[in-house]
Design a protein around this motif. Structure first.
Motif, PDB file in Angstrom:
ATOM      1  N   LYS A 106     -34.878 -19.286  31.859  1.00 40.74           N
ATOM      2  CA  LYS A 106     -34.286 -17.288  32.260  1.00 40.74           C
ATOM      3  C   LYS A 106     -35.190 -16.499  31.535  1.00 40.74           C
ATOM      4  O   LYS A 106     -35.453 -15.229  32.120  1.00 40.74           O
ATOM      5  N   LEU A 107     -35.298 -17.226  30.717  1.00 39.78           N
ATOM      6  CA  LEU A 107     -36.850 -15.894  29.251  1.00 39.78           C
ATOM      7  C   LEU A 107     -37.812 -15.930  30.440  1.00 39.78           C
ATOM      8  O   LEU A 107     -38.507 -14.434  30.572  1.00 39.78           O
ATOM      9  N   CYS A 108     -38.747 -16.878  30.551  1.00 42.03           N
ATOM     10  CA  CYS A 108     -40.094 -16.776  31.842  1.00 42.03           C
ATOM     11  C   CYS A 108     -39.424 -16.211  32.761  1.00 42.03           C
ATOM     12  O   CYS A 108     -40.326 -14.846  33.663  1.00 42.03           O
ATOM     13  N   ARG A 109     -38.802 -17.098  33.794  1.00 42.69           N
ATOM     14  CA  ARG A 109     -37.806 -15.805  34.709  1.00 42.69           C
ATOM     15  C   ARG A 109     -37.819 -14.395  34.521  1.00 42.69           C
ATOM     16  O   ARG A 109     -38.205 -13.162  35.424  1.00 42.69           O
ATOM     17  N   THR A 110     -37.416 -13.942  34.086  1.00 41.80           N
ATOM     18  CA  THR A 110     -36.587 -12.866  33.058  1.00 41.80           C
ATOM     19  C   THR A 110     -38.393 -12.314  33.095  1.00 41.80           C
ATOM     20  O   THR A 110     -38.161 -10.607  33.539  1.00 41.80           O
ATOM     21  N   LEU A 111     -38.998 -12.700  32.204  1.00 41.40           N
ATOM     22  CA  LEU A 111     -40.053 -11.584  31.703  1.00 41.40           C
ATOM     23  C   LEU A 111     -41.632 -11.994  32.577  1.00 41.40           C
ATOM     24  O   LEU A 111     -42.692 -11.511  32.428  1.00 41.40           O
ATOM     25  N   HIS A 112     -41.350 -12.290  33.463  1.00 43.07           N
ATOM     26  CA  HIS A 112     -42.087 -12.894  34.478  1.00 43.07           C
ATOM     27  C   HIS A 112     -43.734 -13.784  33.909  1.00 43.07           C
ATOM     28  O   HIS A 112     -44.865 -12.422  34.148  1.00 43.07           O
ATOM     29  N   VAL A 113     -42.934 -14.260  32.794  1.00 44.16           N
ATOM     30  CA  VAL A 113     -43.846 -15.544  32.113  1.00 44.16           C
ATOM     31  C   VAL A 113     -44.429 -17.113  32.695  1.00 44.16           C
ATOM     32  O   VAL A 113     -42.946 -17.467  32.966  1.00 44.16           O
ATOM     33  N   ASP A 114     -45.488 -17.398  32.655  1.00 47.80           N
ATOM     34  CA  ASP A 114     -45.227 -18.612  32.689  1.00 47.80           C
ATOM     35  C   ASP A 114     -44.822 -19.406  32.274  1.00 47.80           C
ATOM     36  O   ASP A 114     -45.050 -19.600  30.641  1.00 47.80           O
ATOM     37  N   ALA A 115     -43.687 -20.907  32.160  1.00 49.42           N
ATOM     38  CA  ALA A 115     -43.854 -21.290  31.149  1.00 49.42           C
ATOM     39  C   ALA A 115     -44.643 -21.847  30.089  1.00 49.42           C
ATOM     40  O   ALA A 115     -45.194 -22.525  29.068  1.00 49.42           O
ATOM     41  N   ASN A 116     -45.857 -22.980  31.248  1.00 45.72           N
ATOM     42  CA  ASN A 116     -47.241 -22.949  30.101  1.00 45.72           C
ATOM     43  C   ASN A 116     -47.274 -22.222  29.363  1.00 45.72           C
ATOM     44  O   ASN A 116     -48.058 -22.363  27.826  1.00 45.72           O
ATOM     45  N   ALA A 117     -47.280 -20.711  29.813  1.00 45.60           N
ATOM     46  CA  ALA A 117     -47.941 -20.130  29.236  1.00 45.60           C
ATOM     47  C   ALA A 117     -47.260 -19.744  27.783  1.00 45.60           C
ATOM     48  O   ALA A 117     -47.801 -19.580  26.339  1.00 45.60           O
ATOM     49  N   MET A 118     -46.252 -19.519  28.469  1.00 44.17           N
ATOM     50  CA  MET A 118     -44.823 -19.650  26.678  1.00 44.17           C
ATOM     51  C   MET A 118     -44.913 -20.535  25.719  1.00 44.17           C
ATOM     52  O   MET A 118     -45.218 -20.104  24.839  1.00 44.17           O
TER      53      MET A 118
END
Length: 135
Positions: free
Chosen positions: A60-72
């Motif tokens: 949800k965090l990745c989708r909300t902030l438009h950040v790739d999970a791999n980068a996160m």
């Protein structure tokens, strides 16, 4: 099993990446926490690197902030596909509007009716045409 040192390093990286993405999106912790259905205090702990989110929360965090999970997670973004982006309806909202929406969400039906009538009257007073709910 992940060693404590690695877990702490991951938590710190994830927290820093999360905070940077949130600030880049010009959102407050309250804004993000509300969108991912998380307590603001928990989001703060994640951003400080004191806690790792669950997998569903991370998604949800990745989708909300438009950040790739791999980068996160500090992984190479080329090694795995990213999730498709979902449109963020509130991305363009002004901070003032987000604050008003948070307040409105805490109101009961009678309070919302009064606010709606007041908003309609303000629009008419300023010469604007209120939105027709039947459209």
């Amino acid at each position: 099993m992940m060693e404590n040192k690695d877990r702490n390093r991951l938590a710190m990286h994830l927290g820093e990446t999360l905070r940077e993405a949130r600030k880049r999106a010009e959102l407050t912790q309250v804004d993000v926490a509300e969108r991912v259905e998380l307590a603001t205090e928990v989001l703060g702990r994640i951003e400080r690197g004191n806690m790792l989110p669950s997998v569903p929360t991370l998604r949800k965090l990745c989708r909300t902030l438009h950040v790739d999970a791999n980068a996160m997670l500090g992984l190479d973004a080329e090694t795995a596909p990213s999730w498709p982006e979902e449109p963020d309806r509130e991305a363009e909202d002004l901070p003032e509007l987000r604050r008003v929406l948070r307040t409105l969400r805490r109101m009961d039906a009678a309070q919302l009716s009064v606010v709606g009538s007041t908003a309609t009257a303000l629009l008419r007073y300023s010469g604007q045409r209120p939105e027709d709910p039947s459209e």
